[in-house]
Design an enzyme around this catalytic site. Structure first.
Site, PDB file in Angstrom:
ATOM      1  N   HIS A 135      -7.968  -6.372  50.082  1.00 56.95           N
ATOM      2  CA  HIS A 135      -8.760  -5.210  49.698  1.00 56.95           C
ATOM      3  C   HIS A 135      -9.449  -4.592  50.912  1.00 56.95           C
ATOM      4  O   HIS A 135      -9.371  -5.123  52.021  1.00 56.95           O
ATOM      5  CB  HIS A 135      -9.812  -5.610  48.655  1.00 56.95           C
ATOM      6  CG  HIS A 135     -10.845  -6.563  49.188  1.00 56.95           C
ATOM      7  ND1 HIS A 135     -10.615  -7.913  49.356  1.00 56.95           N
ATOM      8  CD2 HIS A 135     -12.127  -6.365  49.601  1.00 56.95           C
ATOM      9  CE1 HIS A 135     -11.696  -8.497  49.840  1.00 56.95           C
ATOM     10  NE2 HIS A 135     -12.624  -7.585  50.010  1.00 56.95           N
ATOM     11  N   ARG A 170      -9.908 -13.865  46.984  1.00 56.74           N
ATOM     12  CA  ARG A 170     -10.402 -12.531  46.673  1.00 56.74           C
ATOM     13  C   ARG A 170      -9.305 -11.637  47.200  1.00 56.74           C
ATOM     14  O   ARG A 170      -9.039 -11.604  48.408  1.00 56.74           O
ATOM     15  CB  ARG A 170     -11.738 -12.250  47.381  1.00 56.74           C
ATOM     16  CG  ARG A 170     -12.227 -10.793  47.228  1.00 56.74           C
ATOM     17  CD  ARG A 170     -12.431 -10.447  45.781  1.00 56.74           C
ATOM     18  NE  ARG A 170     -13.118  -9.165  45.586  1.00 56.74           N
ATOM     19  CZ  ARG A 170     -12.536  -8.064  45.120  1.00 56.74           C
ATOM     20  NH1 ARG A 170     -11.237  -8.080  44.850  1.00 56.74           N
ATOM     21  NH2 ARG A 170     -13.232  -6.970  44.925  1.00 56.74           N
ATOM     22  N   HIS A 210      -8.571  -6.738  54.397  1.00 54.53           N
ATOM     23  CA  HIS A 210      -8.766  -8.172  54.617  1.00 54.53           C
ATOM     24  C   HIS A 210      -8.595  -8.925  53.310  1.00 54.53           C
ATOM     25  O   HIS A 210      -8.554  -8.333  52.235  1.00 54.53           O
ATOM     26  CB  HIS A 210     -10.151  -8.450  55.205  1.00 54.53           C
ATOM     27  CG  HIS A 210     -11.294  -7.941  54.383  1.00 54.53           C
ATOM     28  ND1 HIS A 210     -11.686  -6.615  54.401  1.00 54.53           N
ATOM     29  CD2 HIS A 210     -12.133  -8.555  53.510  1.00 54.53           C
ATOM     30  CE1 HIS A 210     -12.714  -6.442  53.590  1.00 54.53           C
ATOM     31  NE2 HIS A 210     -13.010  -7.598  53.023  1.00 54.53           N
ATOM     32  N   HIS A 246     -13.123  -1.649  51.749  1.00 57.26           N
ATOM     33  CA  HIS A 246     -14.292  -0.975  51.177  1.00 57.26           C
ATOM     34  C   HIS A 246     -14.613   0.312  51.934  1.00 57.26           C
ATOM     35  O   HIS A 246     -14.169   0.505  53.068  1.00 57.26           O
ATOM     36  CB  HIS A 246     -15.538  -1.869  51.247  1.00 57.26           C
ATOM     37  CG  HIS A 246     -15.363  -3.243  50.698  1.00 57.26           C
ATOM     38  ND1 HIS A 246     -15.307  -3.514  49.354  1.00 57.26           N
ATOM     39  CD2 HIS A 246     -15.246  -4.452  51.329  1.00 57.26           C
ATOM     40  CE1 HIS A 246     -15.164  -4.811  49.173  1.00 57.26           C
ATOM     41  NE2 HIS A 246     -15.124  -5.400  50.349  1.00 57.26           N
ATOM     42  N   GLU A 277     -18.809  -3.727  43.460  1.00 52.03           N
ATOM     43  CA  GLU A 277     -17.554  -4.475  43.558  1.00 52.03           C
ATOM     44  C   GLU A 277     -16.455  -3.812  42.739  1.00 52.03           C
ATOM     45  O   GLU A 277     -15.267  -3.951  43.039  1.00 52.03           O
ATOM     46  CB  GLU A 277     -17.766  -5.909  43.054  1.00 52.03           C
ATOM     47  CG  GLU A 277     -18.142  -6.896  44.123  1.00 52.03           C
ATOM     48  CD  GLU A 277     -16.956  -7.295  44.977  1.00 52.03           C
ATOM     49  OE1 GLU A 277     -16.183  -8.175  44.580  1.00 52.03           O
ATOM     50  OE2 GLU A 277     -16.799  -6.707  46.064  1.00 52.03           O
ATOM     51  N   GLU A 303     -19.218  -4.547  55.544  1.00 57.67           N
ATOM     52  CA  GLU A 303     -19.430  -5.833  54.855  1.00 57.67           C
ATOM     53  C   GLU A 303     -19.865  -6.905  55.850  1.00 57.67           C
ATOM     54  O   GLU A 303     -19.128  -7.234  56.787  1.00 57.67           O
ATOM     55  CB  GLU A 303     -18.136  -6.255  54.161  1.00 57.67           C
ATOM     56  CG  GLU A 303     -18.164  -7.648  53.549  1.00 57.67           C
ATOM     57  CD  GLU A 303     -16.805  -8.070  53.009  1.00 57.67           C
ATOM     58  OE1 GLU A 303     -16.385  -9.218  53.268  1.00 57.67           O
ATOM     59  OE2 GLU A 303     -16.134  -7.241  52.337  1.00 57.67           O
TER      60      GLU A 303
END
Length: 504
Positions: free
Chosen positions: A183, A180, A228, A185, A250, A189
């Site tokens: 990125h 993944r 991360h 946010h 997402e 999370e």
């Protein structure tokens, strides 16, 4: 003026005669002909004479009676008065009947849906009023597919579950070596590894780093804004992400590829003190989930640190919850993770609960937070009471998301033959709840008599301890096969006998 107008008209006529020759198909070429035909009958709209009652129109009454042979009822369904568990799994055509209420359902209908949600199809008599939808099967969420079969993700948020205002959830799969992409946010999370193993790495504002390998049952937490990445190890992984914002999506994640693509190369060259040629191969857009190089088994080979060193253990972003031994109680087990043992997740707390068949996660509520649930195993039901006088019972299976508004009383009952395992998540630092059983036991007996008309014997039986899970009597299940399966089993020997005779 009239002469000039007439002359223009004559010239226009001459031009019109010339144009067909200019635009005509070449000599000898075939003209295209339609290849599809659309033969129709009837009319799109009926006559106005069909409006209202017509005494001359023959009245046809369709027989909607469900044959007696198909009116199968589950054990206890015909005379239920206590809201008992109903098992529709062996019924060919379950019916929305409970005790003296309801009636037959001739269809159209989704029988599999009716079988798997008996408390929605034939609700207990205690259900009443309006309660928002508090169940969302993650399997109905749209799957976003990663590149090169590297994995996928699907999410639950306000778009599919409007009542879940405080939380959103993402179910994500990474194949071996898949990422993944790097990125961050705007929401916090909290994650639980559902299967397999993953490597996670992050850096905080001080430039301190962490890296860890996590397996099934382990947890990580990344505060909002912390960059991360996640990568599947040799056998791949699937994990659950919970965000503290019901509007989270997402599709609104900050991505390293999009950040690089969205800034001039001159800026990157100046910022990183490199020639612009160094960035000639950066991707045009998001990688999302993509295949990468399988990480080395020795995690120290990827443990990159700077002058600030590693994140101190007290504030690290991972917790090996799989190694914690749960507290065993009659009817199941419970283990809790909150800021007492995982302080970095200061506004998250969670319980992993196992409920044995016939047992129940006691009736309770959470005064400070909504509750977000994810069902990992088994079949359960939950009644949610919403003030002042509404209640509804929902059925849950593995892969379902459940939600309970703050201060709404609820329970989780195992309605199957396998253990129920589910996750409870709260948006508060310490996991707390109000136990109804304990509350009643700690209330003066006369008050209980005046309010609930309980007897002295009943009040004396109440426990002042919080049981968490209560073992109850196993429900009555019909393990026989459906009529269709029985008929097929009965017919099979006859078919075999006939085939044998024909062969001879």
């Amino acid at each position: 003026m009239a002469t000039r107008t007439a002359l223009c008209f004559v010239q226009l006529l001459a031009l019109c005669q010339f144009l067909p020759g200019v635009f005509a198909a070449p000599a000898g070429s075939a003209q295209p002909t339609p290849t599809g035909t659309f033969a129709t009958t009837g009319t799109l709209r009926g006559p106005t004479s069909l409006r209202g009652l017509d005494p001359n129109e023959p009245q046809v009454t369709e027989d909607t009676t469900v044959p007696t042979s198909l009116l199968e009822l589950a054990p206890g369904q015909a005379d239920d008065t206590i809201g008992a568990i109903l098992d529709f799994s062996a019924l060919e055509t379950p019916q929305p009947i409970r005790g003296s209420k309801g009636g037959s359902d001739p269809g159209p209908r989704d029988v599999e849906m009716d079988r798997s949600h008996p408390d929605i199809f034939a609700p207990p008599g205690t259900d009443h009023g309006t309660v928002p939808q508090l169940n969302w099967p993650m399997g109905l969420s749209h799957n976003k597919l990663g590149k090169g079969r590297g994995g996928w993700s699907r999410q639950q948020n306000l778009a599919v579950m409007p009542a879940a205002t405080q939380f959103a959830g993402v179910d994500m799969r990474l194949e071996a070596g898949a990422y993944r992409e790097m990125h961050w946010h705007t929401a916090n999370e909290w994650a639980l590894v559902l299967n397999g193993s993953a490597r996670v790495q992050a850096m905080n504002e001080a430039g301190q780093t962490m890296i860890d390998d996590l397996q099934k049952g382990d947890v990580w937490f990344f505060p909002s804004g912390i960059p991360h990445y996640l990568q599947g190890l040799e056998n791949g992984t699937e994990f659950l992400l919970i965000f503290d914002d019901g509007e989270f999506s997402e599709d609104e994640t900050f991505l390293v590829t999009e950040m690089f693509a969205g800034n001039p190369l001159e800026v990157w060259a100046k910022n990183l003190d490199l020639p612009t040629d160094a960035f000639k191969d950066i991707p045009d857009g998001e990688l999302f989930i993509f295949n990468g190089t399988l990480p080395p088994k020795d995690i120290e080979e990827q443990n990159v640190t700077g002058a600030a060193g590693v994140i101190p253990n007290e504030f690290t972003y991972s917790y090996h919850w799989s190694q914690q031994v749960a507290e065993e109680v009659p009817g199941g087990s419970v283990k809790i993770l909150d800021n007492q043992t995982f302080p970095i997740a200061s506004d998250f707390s969670a319980a992993l609960v196992t409920i044995k068949p016939g047992a129940i996660r006691e009736v309770h509520w959470h005064p400070q937070s909504d509750e977000w649930n994810f069902f990992i195993q088994g079949e359960a039901r939950m009644t949610v009471y919403v003030a002042p006088s509404s209640a509804r019972t929902f059925d849950y299976r593995k892969g379902d998301v459940g939600y309970v508004p703050k201060s709404s009383s609820h329970y989780v009952e195992n309605r199957g033959t396998d253990d129920v395992i589910f996750l409870e998540v709260l948006k508060q630092g310490t996991f707390t709840d109000i136990s109804v059983g304990k509350w009643l036991a700690l209330t003066p007996p006369q008050v209980l008599k005046d309010h609930l008309h309980l007897s002295d014997e009943t009040i004396a039986h109440l426990s002042k301890e919080e049981p968490l899970i209560v073992q109850g009597q196993l429900p009555e299940f019909d393990h026989s096969t459906s009529k269709a399966a029985k008929a097929a089993a009965t017919a099979a020997p006859e078919h075999a006998k006939a085939a044998h005779s024909a062969g001879n």
